[in-house]
Design a protein around this motif. Structure first.
Motif, short mmCIF file in Angstrom:
data_model
loop_
_atom_site.label_atom_id
_atom_site.label_comp_id
_atom_site.label_asym_id
_atom_site.label_seq_id
_atom_site.Cartn_x
_atom_site.Cartn_y
_atom_site.Cartn_z
N TYR A 60 32.29 13.15 -22.44
CA TYR A 60 31.65 13.95 -21.39
C TYR A 60 32.63 14.96 -20.82
O TYR A 60 32.30 16.13 -20.61
N PRO B 3 32.73 7.25 -23.86
CA PRO B 3 31.75 8.24 -23.38
C PRO B 3 32.30 9.14 -22.27
O PRO B 3 31.94 10.32 -22.18
N ALA B 4 33.16 8.58 -21.42
CA ALA B 4 33.72 9.39 -20.33
C ALA B 4 34.60 10.50 -20.88
O ALA B 4 34.61 11.63 -20.37
N GLY C 131 33.23 17.73 -23.32
CA GLY C 131 32.05 18.58 -23.44
C GLY C 131 31.88 19.53 -22.27
O GLY C 131 31.27 20.60 -22.41
N ASN C 132 32.41 19.17 -21.10
CA ASN C 132 32.27 20.00 -19.90
C ASN C 132 33.55 20.75 -19.55
O ASN C 132 33.63 21.40 -18.51
N VAL D 38 25.00 14.77 -25.58
CA VAL D 38 23.98 14.71 -24.54
C VAL D 38 22.76 13.95 -25.01
O VAL D 38 22.15 13.17 -24.27
N ASP E 8 24.17 9.04 -29.35
CA ASP E 8 25.13 8.00 -29.03
C ASP E 8 26.23 7.96 -30.09
O ASP E 8 26.20 8.72 -31.07
#
Length: 314
Positions: free
Chosen positions: A180, A176-177, A183-184, A135, A138
């Protein structure tokens, strides 16, 4: 216990996905004191560099293309970064981060030098592991070096560089996708991960911090079972008898050694505190060694601290 002049050897492990395609360095054993792979650099050349000071708890960000310096030695390629950190404030945890920009990253190597510019430890690029984006962060290469300055050290120097061999490698990143989604707790998309090429420039962030619960004498050197760190500098000290003293008040203190330069206040405080702690634990032999080393470095208060401590008045 007689302390050896050589550095304390230890192994540190780190995983890194920074290699040529299809090559993984997921379990590389690093022995920092093995400097055989480090470039040989004349002391006179090192002294000509500008060493940027880094204060404790400060994070110093640097653009290598703007702040880098030229140094021709061994396989070093492109600009280098040179940092200095205080060595009289206790054990150091130094975190170096190299950020990925436009799918390019600077693969750092770090040569650690003592206050006399003598090489003491070497952390190759394989030590700095790839870290997935978060979050607040990078894609990056990152590693934390634990350094314990030997008694009497005032500064340590960190030379950061990359090599021609590093430039021939790449770092496999995580899209990054995907990061993400993981992470969720969502389904991870089936998309290819990007690859970062290694370059001669980039963006570095260096943070130096200390641990309030440790001092410059905590660690394997005195039999500690805590996490080990790399000891930097000459740890030689005279040997003393390990026979228990007949009485604390009658412990014989070694004669002071003349020192032309006064000791810094911070250094004096650390020695006095270490003497008190050793005496409180009944380790008079260690307290004697600390006293001897402190007076060799110019302490004016260590003897009084030793005497009051062994009498139970420290």
């Amino acid at each position: 216990m007689k302390m050896k002049k050589s550095l304390v050897a230890l192994c540190l492990s780190a995983g890194l996905l920074a290699a040529a395609p299809a090559v993984s360095l997921a379990a590389v054993n690093i022995v920092p004191q093995d400097i055989s792979a480090a470039p040989s650099i004349p002391t006179s050349t090192l002294q000509q560099l500008h060493w940027t000071p880094v204060s404790p708890s400060q994070t110093l960000s640097s653009d290598i293309s703007a702040a880098g310096q030229t140094l021709n030695a061994g396989d070093i390629t492109g600009p280098v970064m040179a940092y200095s950190v205080p060595a009289n404030i206790g054990e150091l945890n130094i975190t170096l981060t190299s950020k990925v920009n436009n799918e390019s990253v600077y693969a750092p190597n770090v040569l650690v030098l003592d206050q006399n510019f003598t090489p003491a430890a070497f952390f190759p690029s394989s030590f700095f592991a790839y870290q997935e984006p978060g979050v607040m962060s990078d894609n990056r290469l990152e590693g934390t070096m634990k350094l314990t300055p030997a008694l009497g050290q005032q500064k340590l120097y960190l030379l950061v560089f990359t090599t021609q061999k590093d430039l021939q490698k790449t770092t496999q990143m995580v899209d990054p996708a995907k990061a993400y989604a993981k992470g969720n707790g969502n389904a991870v998309p089936d998309i290819p991960d990007p690859i970062a090429r290694h370059g001669v420039t980039g963006s570095l962030a260096l943070k130096a911090s200390t641990s309030s619960s440790s001092s410059i004498l905590v660690g394997p050197l005195f039999g500690s079972s805590g996490p080990a760190s790399v000891t930097v500098g000459n740890t030689a000290a005279p040997a003393y008898s390990t026979q228990p003293a007949p009485a604390a008040a009658t412990a014989a203190a070694p004669a002071p050694v003349a020192k032309s330069e006064p000791m810094l206040n911070d250094t004096e405080s650390y020695f006095n505190q270490a003497i008190k702690q050793a005496a409180a634990k009944g380790d008079i032999d260690k307290a004697l060694k600390l006293l001897n080393e402190a007076e060799r470095l110019g302490s004016k208060s260590a003897r009084a601290t030793f005497i009051s401590s062994v009498k139970g008045k420290g």
